[in-house]
Design a protein around this motif. Structure first.
Motif, short mmCIF file in Angstrom:
data_model
loop_
_atom_site.label_atom_id
_atom_site.label_comp_id
_atom_site.label_asym_id
_atom_site.label_seq_id
_atom_site.Cartn_x
_atom_site.Cartn_y
_atom_site.Cartn_z
N LEU A 8 45.60 55.48 37.44
CA LEU A 8 44.94 56.66 36.87
C LEU A 8 43.50 56.36 36.45
CD1 LEU A 8 47.79 58.29 34.76
CD2 LEU A 8 46.77 59.14 36.86
N PHE A 9 43.31 55.21 35.81
CA PHE A 9 41.95 54.83 35.42
C PHE A 9 41.06 54.65 36.66
CE2 PHE A 9 43.49 53.21 31.20
CZ PHE A 9 42.69 54.04 30.45
N ALA A 10 41.59 53.94 37.67
CA ALA A 10 40.79 53.70 38.87
C ALA A 10 40.45 55.00 39.58
CB ALA A 10 41.55 52.76 39.81
N LEU A 11 41.42 55.92 39.69
CA LEU A 11 41.14 57.21 40.33
C LEU A 11 40.16 58.04 39.51
CD1 LEU A 11 44.64 58.20 41.73
CD2 LEU A 11 42.64 57.41 43.00
N GLY A 12 40.29 57.98 38.19
CA GLY A 12 39.35 58.71 37.34
C GLY A 12 37.93 58.20 37.49
N PHE A 13 37.78 56.87 37.48
CA PHE A 13 36.45 56.29 37.65
C PHE A 13 35.91 56.53 39.05
CE2 PHE A 13 37.59 53.21 34.10
CZ PHE A 13 36.87 53.92 33.17
N ILE A 18 32.15 59.58 42.55
CA ILE A 18 31.87 60.57 43.59
C ILE A 18 31.04 61.72 43.02
CG2 ILE A 18 32.97 62.30 45.09
CD1 ILE A 18 35.22 60.20 45.50
N TRP A 19 31.36 62.12 41.80
CA TRP A 19 30.65 63.23 41.18
C TRP A 19 29.22 62.84 40.79
CZ3 TRP A 19 31.35 65.14 35.59
CH2 TRP A 19 30.71 66.36 35.42
N ARG A 20 29.01 61.61 40.29
CA ARG A 20 27.73 61.20 39.74
C ARG A 20 26.98 60.18 40.60
NH1 ARG A 20 25.75 64.13 36.02
NH2 ARG A 20 24.72 62.35 35.12
N ARG A 21 27.33 60.01 41.88
CA ARG A 21 26.75 58.93 42.68
C ARG A 21 25.26 59.07 42.94
NH1 ARG A 21 29.84 61.86 46.22
NH2 ARG A 21 28.71 62.87 47.91
N LYS A 22 24.72 60.24 42.87
CA LYS A 22 23.29 60.43 43.14
C LYS A 22 22.43 60.30 41.88
CE LYS A 22 23.88 62.34 47.37
NZ LYS A 22 23.58 61.76 48.58
N GLY A 26 24.68 55.79 38.44
CA GLY A 26 25.97 56.32 38.86
C GLY A 26 26.88 55.27 39.47
N TRP A 27 26.32 54.17 39.96
CA TRP A 27 27.11 53.12 40.60
C TRP A 27 28.00 52.39 39.61
CZ3 TRP A 27 26.31 48.23 38.76
CH2 TRP A 27 25.17 48.04 38.01
N ILE A 28 27.74 52.53 38.32
CA ILE A 28 28.56 51.82 37.33
C ILE A 28 30.01 52.33 37.34
CG2 ILE A 28 28.08 53.31 35.34
CD1 ILE A 28 27.78 50.74 33.70
N TRP A 29 30.21 53.60 37.72
CA TRP A 29 31.58 54.15 37.77
C TRP A 29 32.37 53.50 38.90
CZ3 TRP A 29 32.37 56.29 33.37
CH2 TRP A 29 31.33 56.92 32.71
N LEU A 30 31.71 53.17 40.00
CA LEU A 30 32.39 52.46 41.08
C LEU A 30 32.76 51.05 40.63
CD1 LEU A 30 33.34 52.44 44.02
CD2 LEU A 30 31.06 51.63 44.64
#
Length: 132
Positions: A8-13, A18-22, A26-30
């Motif tokens: 769940l955490f991995a899918l949420g991040f 995907i939402w904030r990649r631009k 935003g790469w910190i979520w990946l």
């Protein structure tokens, strides 16, 4: 149940990435999504017991080393990054040396959790108005 938390955490991040990649940073979520295998290995080797706590602390601790470079002046960011870098090992080794009921360990843990809270605020400010 712990594996469910990891997924769940991995899918949420991953969804946040995907939402904030631009956006800026935003790469910190990946990076946070990529922590799932690390946490899983630590769980299967019985190194940790509480997956949500460890996953959250690992993400906030890492964010404290990355996010200040986007939000602060370079000299302040360097000091904050160094403080964040030594905070978790300092609390861990203080607990090993003085025991879990020592006042020194309580102060080190309080400082660590205060710093992690500040990291959460910085991470929220990095995200923009949608997170504030």
């Amino acid at each position: 149940m712990d594996v469910v938390w990891e997924v769940l955490f991995a899918l949420g991040f991953l969804g946040l990435y995907i939402w904030r990649r631009k956006t800026k940073g935003g790469w910190i979520w990946l990076l946070f999504a990529l922590f799932a295998p690390v946490v899983h290995v630590a769980l299967t080797n019985h190194f940790i017991n509480n997956v949500p706590l460890v996953y959250g602390m690992l993400c906030l601790w890492t964010a404290g080393m990355i996010v200040p470079w986007y939000r602060m002046k370079k000299s302040v960011a360097l000091g904050y990054t160094l403080l964040d870098l030594v905070s978790w090992p300092f609390a861990f080794f203080t607990g090993m040396q003085y025991g879990g009921f020592s006042p020194r360990y309580a102060i080190a843990c309080a400082a660590l959790f205060l710093l992690l809270g500040l990291n959460a605020v910085l991470l929220g400010r990095l995200g923009g108005k949608w997170m504030q």
